[in-house]
Motif scaffolding. Sequence first.
Motif, PDB file in Angstrom:
ATOM      1  N   GLN A 132      -0.517  -3.209  -6.059  1.00 18.25           N
ATOM      2  CA  GLN A 132      -1.759  -3.956  -5.858  1.00 18.25           C
ATOM      3  C   GLN A 132      -1.518  -5.111  -4.876  1.00 18.25           C
ATOM      4  O   GLN A 132      -0.483  -5.772  -4.921  1.00 18.25           O
ATOM      5  CB  GLN A 132      -2.262  -4.512  -7.193  1.00 18.25           C
ATOM      6  N   ARG A 133      -2.480  -5.361  -4.002  1.00 17.14           N
ATOM      7  CA  ARG A 133      -2.382  -6.469  -3.064  1.00 17.14           C
ATOM      8  C   ARG A 133      -2.533  -7.795  -3.800  1.00 17.14           C
ATOM      9  O   ARG A 133      -3.282  -7.898  -4.768  1.00 17.14           O
ATOM     10  CB  ARG A 133      -3.447  -6.359  -1.985  1.00 17.14           C
ATOM     11  N   HIS A 134      -1.821  -8.809  -3.291  1.00 16.03           N
ATOM     12  CA  HIS A 134      -1.885 -10.130  -3.905  1.00 16.03           C
ATOM     13  C   HIS A 134      -2.204 -11.174  -2.836  1.00 16.03           C
ATOM     14  O   HIS A 134      -1.716 -11.094  -1.712  1.00 16.03           O
ATOM     15  CB  HIS A 134      -0.558 -10.483  -4.582  1.00 16.03           C
ATOM     16  N   ASP A 157       0.830  -1.203   0.000  1.00 14.58           N
ATOM     17  CA  ASP A 157       0.000   0.000   0.000  1.00 14.58           C
ATOM     18  C   ASP A 157       0.863   1.250   0.000  1.00 14.58           C
ATOM     19  O   ASP A 157       0.553   2.237  -0.678  1.00 14.58           O
ATOM     20  CB  ASP A 157      -0.930   0.000   1.216  1.00 14.58           C
ATOM     21  N   LYS A 200       1.348  -0.371 -14.816  1.00 12.57           N
ATOM     22  CA  LYS A 200       0.951   0.751 -13.972  1.00 12.57           C
ATOM     23  C   LYS A 200       2.192   1.494 -13.524  1.00 12.57           C
ATOM     24  O   LYS A 200       3.167   0.893 -13.063  1.00 12.57           O
ATOM     25  CB  LYS A 200       0.179   0.238 -12.744  1.00 12.57           C
TER      26      LYS A 200
END
Length: 287
Positions: free
Chosen positions: A111-113, A106, A218
């Motif tokens: 992105q969270r995985h 964060d 991104k």
Amino acid sequence: NDRIARRVEPFLHAIPILFAWGTAIAGLPLKLYNPADRIGFFCYIAEYPTFCSLRDSCERGENARVYLWAFLLIWVFIAFFYMAVCMLMIYRKVLSVEKARDKWTDGAGLQRHRSKSSLVRKQGIRYCVAFFFPWVFGISAIVIKSQALVDLASASRYDDAITALSLTNAIIWPLKGFFTFVAYVRPTRKRKTSAPSRTNVTRDSNGEATEERAGYRKTIRLPASVKHYLTRSSLRRAAEHSTGIKPGQSSTVTTDSRKGMDPIAEQEGEERKEEDEGEEEEKEEEQ
């Protein structure tokens, strides 16, 4: 460790071996081993003749249903429950590690995985299904047969169901090892046949990071604190590589003509030089 191997592990081997031999030998004087299904596939704990307990005329296997649950079925359910709890504990542990990593992802704007915990969850379900599925048909036949023992007059209604389940059990039950093998090799087979989704993160000198995955790209700007941490970590690793200093050794960095300056000291010197130049420019502008 060695203490567990010497003191605990022998008991873990001895308990199931002694229990298996004890219950197997106990079945001989109790005359428990009889034809256990309608198709002659099993010779195990059963009463003989079939439904003789309703007429109190059993030649062999008196109280066979009680011994069947005490010697076998209750332990099958205990083993399945124990396996399910172990799989759940492993899944929760992996998930907690991934959640603890969220604060770093964060902070970097990534992105969270949950790929690892998802893989562990699916594999745990495969193991549980592979273990319990072969027992379903045999246990169902035993339950239906127990229902038939309640009323001998209506027992004939269950003959077709018991025979079908016994036949299916004769085909499926010997494949327990095969189902476990399939559950074990499937993740490896899947990794070899499908292209993995890899995530690459690159950073430039302006503090921008680019996250690239298959079909996804991104670009983000890192916070100053994260940028400083990453810069210091990269320089420290470079210093350890160039000087041969490993973690836990002396932190004194020796320099010579071959290795040059300490990268960390060099970076700090450049930062101080830039700050001095900036202060001089500000003074000139004020004058």
